[in-house]
Design a protein around this motif. Structure first.
Motif, PDB file in Angstrom:
ATOM      1  N   ALA A  96      18.539 -31.039   4.407  1.00  0.00           N
ATOM      2  CA  ALA A  96      19.615 -32.090   3.931  1.00  0.00           C
ATOM      3  C   ALA A  96      19.284 -32.093   2.656  1.00  0.00           C
ATOM      4  O   ALA A  96      20.337 -32.352   1.881  1.00  0.00           O
ATOM      5  CB  ALA A  96      19.392 -33.357   5.320  1.00  0.00           C
ATOM      6  N   ASP A  97      17.819 -32.061   2.577  1.00  0.00           N
ATOM      7  CA  ASP A  97      17.865 -32.768   0.732  1.00  0.00           C
ATOM      8  C   ASP A  97      18.646 -31.447  -0.196  1.00  0.00           C
ATOM      9  O   ASP A  97      18.561 -30.288   0.100  1.00  0.00           O
ATOM     10  CB  ASP A  97      16.351 -32.119   0.668  1.00  0.00           C
ATOM     11  N   PRO A  98      19.299 -31.924  -1.393  1.00  0.00           N
ATOM     12  CA  PRO A  98      19.831 -31.247  -2.008  1.00  0.00           C
ATOM     13  C   PRO A  98      19.275 -30.516  -2.167  1.00  0.00           C
ATOM     14  O   PRO A  98      18.785 -28.436  -2.714  1.00  0.00           O
ATOM     15  CB  PRO A  98      20.918 -31.730  -2.962  1.00  0.00           C
ATOM     16  N   GLU A  99      17.651 -30.614  -2.865  1.00  0.00           N
ATOM     17  CA  GLU A  99      17.081 -29.466  -3.988  1.00  0.00           C
ATOM     18  C   GLU A  99      16.083 -28.375  -2.979  1.00  0.00           C
ATOM     19  O   GLU A  99      16.414 -27.020  -3.738  1.00  0.00           O
ATOM     20  CB  GLU A  99      16.126 -30.500  -4.471  1.00  0.00           C
ATOM     21  N   ARG A 100      15.357 -28.920  -1.900  1.00  0.00           N
ATOM     22  CA  ARG A 100      14.901 -28.159  -1.218  1.00  0.00           C
ATOM     23  C   ARG A 100      16.224 -27.458  -0.277  1.00  0.00           C
ATOM     24  O   ARG A 100      15.624 -26.257  -0.150  1.00  0.00           O
ATOM     25  CB  ARG A 100      14.460 -28.535   0.480  1.00  0.00           C
ATOM     26  N   ALA A 101      17.168 -27.782  -0.350  1.00  0.00           N
ATOM     27  CA  ALA A 101      18.496 -26.581   0.556  1.00  0.00           C
ATOM     28  C   ALA A 101      19.072 -25.723  -0.634  1.00  0.00           C
ATOM     29  O   ALA A 101      19.124 -24.345   0.016  1.00  0.00           O
ATOM     30  CB  ALA A 101      19.922 -27.040   0.670  1.00  0.00           C
ATOM     31  N   HIS A 102      18.827 -25.935  -2.766  1.00  0.00           N
ATOM     32  CA  HIS A 102      19.012 -24.739  -2.961  1.00  0.00           C
ATOM     33  C   HIS A 102      18.050 -24.201  -2.815  1.00  0.00           C
ATOM     34  O   HIS A 102      17.950 -22.453  -3.683  1.00  0.00           O
ATOM     35  CB  HIS A 102      18.907 -25.617  -4.445  1.00  0.00           C
ATOM     36  N   ARG A 103      16.843 -24.577  -3.188  1.00  0.00           N
ATOM     37  CA  ARG A 103      15.610 -23.464  -2.216  1.00  0.00           C
ATOM     38  C   ARG A 103      15.697 -22.912  -0.729  1.00  0.00           C
ATOM     39  O   ARG A 103      15.747 -21.136  -1.450  1.00  0.00           O
ATOM     40  CB  ARG A 103      14.435 -23.989  -2.374  1.00  0.00           C
TER      41      ARG A 103
END
Length: 178
Positions: A96-103
């Protein structure tokens, strides 16, 4: 730094269309480059490089897209004898966290590229030969945890005989549907 050459003119066109969609969305949101940069925690120069087409780092593009309520979805497509390597159900595991989702999106893309290579029956050495690089470079790429430059997966998919599909998903529309 020497730019990586495209293997097919459609790859440049896909990147230009993606860039145009991002810029159009920034304008729709009434954001200046400076304001978007501030929102993203980047410099205005970084935003200008994306909009000029001189920065194709997937993480930056993903962050830009997220800042204007979009998501970039990339996957191997049009592979001979295989078709598409994309599992929409995998999104259930997307953080759900955007930065973790991008990775996660980047890792998923690289994993899908390796799966596509195996599905079309090519070895890392064969892909390396088509890309005029080494087998070790292909292996390192398939196991990378570093950032991905959009041109690399496009070239990789072309070496497999397919293309990299680039889709832009409207996050606001997805939230409304949910």
């Amino acid at each position: 730094m020497t730019p990586i050459a495209d293997l097919h003119p459609d790859d440049l066109a896909a990147r230009l269309n993606l860039r145009a969609a991002l810029v159009e969305r920034r304008h729709e949101h009434g954001l200046s480059q400076a304001r978007l940069a501030q929102t993203m925690g980047l410099s205005q120069t970084a935003i200008a490089h994306v909009e000029k087409g001189t920065n194709w780092h997937l993480l930056v593009l993903q962050r830009y897209a997220h800042a204007v309520d979009l998501r970039i979805v990339a996957y191997p497509d049009a592979l001979p004898g295989v078709g598409t390597i994309h599992d929409p159900a995998a999104d259930a595991f997307r953080p759900a966290d955007p930065e973790r989702a991008h990775r996660w999106d980047q890792a998923n893309l690289v994993s899908n590229l390796a799966a596509a290579r195996r599905a079309v029956g090519l070895t890392q050495a064969a892909v390396a030969d088509r890309l005029d690089t080494t087998e070790r470079a292909v292996s390192n790429y398939e196991h990378t945890k570093a950032g991905v430059v959009l041109i690399s997966p496009q070239r990789y998919c072309r070496a497999l005989g397919g293309a990299l599909a680039l889709e832009v998903e409207d996050l606001a529309a997805v939230e409304v549907a949910a």
